[in-house]
Each structure stands twice: as structure tokens, then as C-alpha cells.
Design a protein around this motif. Sequence first.
Motif, short mmCIF file in Angstrom:
data_model
loop_
_atom_site.label_atom_id
_atom_site.label_comp_id
_atom_site.label_asym_id
_atom_site.label_seq_id
_atom_site.Cartn_x
_atom_site.Cartn_y
_atom_site.Cartn_z
N UNK A 26 83.26 36.07 -25.25
CA UNK A 26 82.37 36.64 -25.87
C UNK A 26 80.97 36.33 -25.28
N UNK A 27 80.34 37.16 -24.81
CA UNK A 27 78.91 36.93 -24.08
C UNK A 27 77.63 38.00 -24.59
N UNK A 28 76.75 37.69 -24.34
CA UNK A 28 75.49 38.38 -24.92
C UNK A 28 75.46 38.15 -26.25
N UNK A 29 75.61 37.14 -26.71
CA UNK A 29 75.46 36.82 -28.16
C UNK A 29 74.19 36.99 -28.81
N UNK A 30 74.17 37.65 -29.71
CA UNK A 30 72.57 38.02 -30.27
C UNK A 30 72.43 36.94 -31.48
N UNK A 98 75.90 41.82 -28.12
CA UNK A 98 75.35 43.21 -28.11
C UNK A 98 76.08 44.59 -28.25
N UNK A 99 77.57 44.32 -28.12
CA UNK A 99 78.53 45.62 -28.11
C UNK A 99 79.41 45.58 -29.11
N UNK A 100 79.44 44.19 -29.91
CA UNK A 100 80.70 44.07 -30.85
C UNK A 100 80.26 43.02 -31.77
N UNK A 101 80.98 43.13 -32.87
CA UNK A 101 80.63 41.97 -34.10
C UNK A 101 82.13 41.14 -34.14
N UNK A 102 82.03 40.22 -34.27
CA UNK A 102 83.32 39.29 -34.74
C UNK A 102 83.20 38.41 -35.96
N UNK A 103 84.43 38.52 -36.52
CA UNK A 103 84.38 37.50 -38.07
C UNK A 103 85.72 36.67 -37.67
N UNK A 104 85.39 35.36 -38.28
CA UNK A 104 86.34 34.15 -37.94
C UNK A 104 87.33 34.61 -39.43
N UNK A 105 88.22 33.64 -39.32
CA UNK A 105 89.47 33.88 -40.29
C UNK A 105 89.08 33.42 -41.66
N UNK A 106 88.12 32.45 -41.81
CA UNK A 106 87.64 32.05 -43.09
C UNK A 106 88.04 30.68 -43.32
N UNK A 107 87.14 29.76 -43.72
CA UNK A 107 87.73 28.56 -44.14
C UNK A 107 87.48 28.08 -45.57
#
Length: 113
Positions: A26-30, A98-107
Motif C-alpha cells: 500500500x503506497x501513496x497513503x493519504x 490515492x486510488x483505494x481505501x482499506x479497512x482492517x478486520x476490527x479489534x
Amino acid sequence: QLQASGGGLVQPGGSLRLSCAASRSISNIVLMGWYRQAPGKERELVASVLYDDRLNYADFVKGRFTISRDRADNTVFLQMDRLKVEDTAVYYCHVVAITERYWGQGTLVTVSS
């Protein structure tokens, strides 16, 4: 892509530290941040850190929670102090590139005596 850890059971007034490691791919993190969702409620923003290190906190955690990031490891942390029963929720890591969003699994964080 995101691996969160650090949740658990803590008494009111206690502390926990959440970590979320984003994969090196994962690059270009905003933005890196944390959301939470309590039972029967909508998911809400807790805190976030932008690419330029500007921080944003929800009013209900100001002065108690601290967000930080390690750029080298693509990791974001949430230090939670003076926890309250109403902080009980599943906490989700969120990364916006920049091009995508990610979600973790939750804790799960449970604050209870």
C-alpha cells in the motif's frame, strides 16, 4: 492488507494501545485512522492522521486518545487512556490511499468493571 491488534478487556480508567500495520504494497497513503462501531450504533470516526501529519480527533476522545504513525513501517497506533465504559466497541483501522481505501478486520475493545 491491514492487520490490527491490541484490543481486549480493560477496567474503566485503564489504557490500551491499538496497532494497525498496513502491508508494504500500500503506497501513496493519504490518511490513516481509526473508526469504531458499538452495538446498535453506526460506525464513527475516532481519530485520523493525514499525510502531512495533521491530526483529527472526535470530540468524545479529545484529551484521552492519541493517534500516531510510523511511516517507515506503514503502521498507525491509537493510544487510549482514561477509557470509559462507553468506549466499548469494535475498533477498525482505516487507510486511504490515492486510488483505494482499506479497512482492517476490527479489534474488540471492552471497557468494564
